[in-house]
Design an enzyme around this catalytic site. Sequence first.
Site, short mmCIF file in Angstrom:
data_model
loop_
_atom_site.label_atom_id
_atom_site.label_comp_id
_atom_site.label_asym_id
_atom_site.label_seq_id
_atom_site.Cartn_x
_atom_site.Cartn_y
_atom_site.Cartn_z
N LEU A 36 0.83 -1.21 0.00
CA LEU A 36 0.00 0.00 0.00
C LEU A 36 0.86 1.26 0.00
O LEU A 36 1.92 1.31 0.61
CB LEU A 36 -0.93 0.00 1.22
CG LEU A 36 -1.88 -1.20 1.34
CD1 LEU A 36 -2.87 -0.97 2.49
CD2 LEU A 36 -2.63 -1.47 0.05
N HIS A 37 0.36 2.27 -0.71
CA HIS A 37 1.03 3.58 -0.77
C HIS A 37 -0.03 4.66 -0.60
O HIS A 37 -1.20 4.35 -0.31
CB HIS A 37 1.80 3.73 -2.09
CG HIS A 37 0.99 3.39 -3.31
ND1 HIS A 37 -0.11 4.12 -3.70
CD2 HIS A 37 1.09 2.35 -4.19
CE1 HIS A 37 -0.63 3.59 -4.79
NE2 HIS A 37 0.07 2.49 -5.11
N HIS A 40 -3.46 4.25 -2.31
CA HIS A 40 -4.40 3.39 -1.58
C HIS A 40 -4.97 4.12 -0.36
O HIS A 40 -6.17 4.04 -0.08
CB HIS A 40 -3.71 2.11 -1.10
CG HIS A 40 -3.14 1.26 -2.19
ND1 HIS A 40 -1.78 1.11 -2.39
CD2 HIS A 40 -3.73 0.49 -3.14
CE1 HIS A 40 -1.57 0.29 -3.40
NE2 HIS A 40 -2.72 -0.09 -3.89
N GLY A 151 -9.31 3.44 -8.14
CA GLY A 151 -8.50 4.55 -8.60
C GLY A 151 -8.65 4.80 -10.09
O GLY A 151 -8.69 3.86 -10.89
N LYS A 153 -6.32 5.81 -11.72
CA LYS A 153 -5.02 5.32 -12.22
C LYS A 153 -5.20 4.12 -13.15
O LYS A 153 -4.52 3.99 -14.16
CB LYS A 153 -4.14 4.96 -11.02
CG LYS A 153 -2.96 4.07 -11.29
CD LYS A 153 -1.83 4.85 -11.88
CE LYS A 153 -0.53 4.10 -12.04
NZ LYS A 153 -0.54 2.68 -12.15
N GLN A 157 -9.67 -0.64 -15.99
CA GLN A 157 -10.21 -1.51 -14.93
C GLN A 157 -11.46 -0.88 -14.33
O GLN A 157 -12.50 -1.54 -14.14
CB GLN A 157 -9.13 -1.72 -13.87
CG GLN A 157 -9.64 -2.32 -12.57
CD GLN A 157 -8.51 -2.58 -11.60
OE1 GLN A 157 -7.69 -3.45 -11.80
NE2 GLN A 157 -8.44 -1.80 -10.53
N SER A 189 2.47 3.90 -7.61
CA SER A 189 2.18 2.52 -7.96
C SER A 189 3.06 1.62 -7.10
O SER A 189 4.22 1.95 -6.83
CB SER A 189 2.51 2.29 -9.44
OG SER A 189 2.58 0.90 -9.71
N ARG A 191 4.35 -0.89 -8.15
CA ARG A 191 5.43 -1.34 -9.03
C ARG A 191 6.56 -0.31 -9.13
O ARG A 191 7.63 -0.63 -9.65
CB ARG A 191 4.88 -1.65 -10.42
CG ARG A 191 4.01 -2.89 -10.44
CD ARG A 191 3.61 -3.31 -11.84
NE ARG A 191 3.03 -4.65 -11.86
CZ ARG A 191 1.73 -4.92 -11.84
NH1 ARG A 191 0.85 -3.94 -11.82
NH2 ARG A 191 1.29 -6.17 -11.84
P1 AMP Z 1 -3.60 -2.24 -6.74
O1 AMP Z 1 -3.17 -2.58 -5.35
O2 AMP Z 1 -2.51 -1.70 -7.60
O3 AMP Z 1 -4.43 -3.32 -7.38
O4 AMP Z 1 -4.59 -1.00 -6.58
C1 AMP Z 1 -5.70 -1.08 -5.72
C2 AMP Z 1 -6.58 0.12 -5.96
O5 AMP Z 1 -5.83 1.31 -5.72
C3 AMP Z 1 -7.10 0.23 -7.39
O6 AMP Z 1 -8.43 0.72 -7.37
C4 AMP Z 1 -6.16 1.22 -8.01
O7 AMP Z 1 -6.72 1.91 -9.11
C5 AMP Z 1 -5.92 2.15 -6.85
N1 AMP Z 1 -4.67 2.90 -7.03
C6 AMP Z 1 -3.44 2.41 -7.28
N2 AMP Z 1 -2.56 3.41 -7.46
C7 AMP Z 1 -3.25 4.57 -7.33
C8 AMP Z 1 -2.91 5.96 -7.43
N3 AMP Z 1 -1.67 6.37 -7.68
N4 AMP Z 1 -3.89 6.87 -7.24
C9 AMP Z 1 -5.17 6.47 -7.01
N5 AMP Z 1 -5.55 5.19 -6.89
C10 AMP Z 1 -4.61 4.24 -7.06
#
Ligand code: AMP
Length: 304
Positions: A36-37, A40, A151, A153, A157, A189, A191
């Site tokens: 998480l960042h 999230h 997000g 982002k 999706q 991200s 990543r």
């Molecule tokens: P993930 O853990 O990458 O699958 O992301 C989980 C949720 O967090 C998804 O709804 C992503 O779109 C959202 N998310 C990831 N990075 C960001 C970001 N930089 N800004 C806003 N939402 C994000």
Amino acid sequence: MAGHAVPVVARTREELADARARLGGDVAVVMTMGALHDGHATLIRTARRGAEHVIVTIFLNPLQFGPREDLSRYPRTFDADMEICRAEGVDLVFAPTPDVVYPDGDPGVLVSAGPLGNVLEGQARPGHFDGVLTVVGKLMHLTRADSAYYGQKDAQQLLLIRRMVRDLDFPVDVVSVPTVREPDGLAMSSRNTYLTASDREVALCLSRALRAGADAAAEGPSAVRRAARAVLVAEPLALIDYLVLVHPTTLEDVPEWYRGEALLAVAGRVGTTRLIDNMPIKVGPGGGALEVFSDVHAEPPAAS
Ligand code: AMP
């Protein structure tokens, strides 16, 4: 932020059902793959404003990773994730293993993303969005959430989740949250931790290209594409997969006469890392970057 209790952690379906039954009132879910960042955390914060209780799911879904993708090296930071969840006042964390989510192995029945799942990210990652929608559907059922926060982002999706909820009548309110960026513009991200210091410099061309495109929005689609492409070609170390200006709900290239909201999206590889970014923009007079699309684009276009 010190005042919040440690969230309840559920690892099994039974633990989730028990803990969920104890949450009265409106429940929101934020689905994540962990690591998480602040992006999230912003989703969680927004969810807390919209609902009485927040469930965060942390699940690295094997079904959405291709055989040559980064599942095995994806960062796993559970303790730090829990600290963020605590600080943000999350009530319940559901962190299952794949055998809890898929007790019979790979499911025989999947949610199909349809044609919108085969373009852009879906073209680069065959089957990815079927895997995403299948787990999102399962997690919506298992958490029995009233609302779910995603997000911008991950624009494609988000669009596909909206379509699934609408097309398959899920009783869940889908809410989108603008992309959270580092001060230098890089979209946050999980990543990004793969990037070396020099990769990180290279990666900035993605957000700079989007910004340049948005700044040209008043002049029309080809000006947007031209301005964004000029930034990318100046950075040969970024291997660009696609740069597109598309309609927000059909994901089709917008024609030159188009005026209105559009999605400027880019994907590419920097070093060993595949990165995506996008910007909602308004094309035409007074155009430029938008935080999120207006509500009209939460719906599919009316049949013509
Ligand atoms: P993930 O853990 O990458 O699958 O992301 C989980 C949720 O967090 C998804 O709804 C992503 O779109 C959202 N998310 C990831 N990075 C960001 C970001 N930089 N800004 C806003 N939402 C994000």
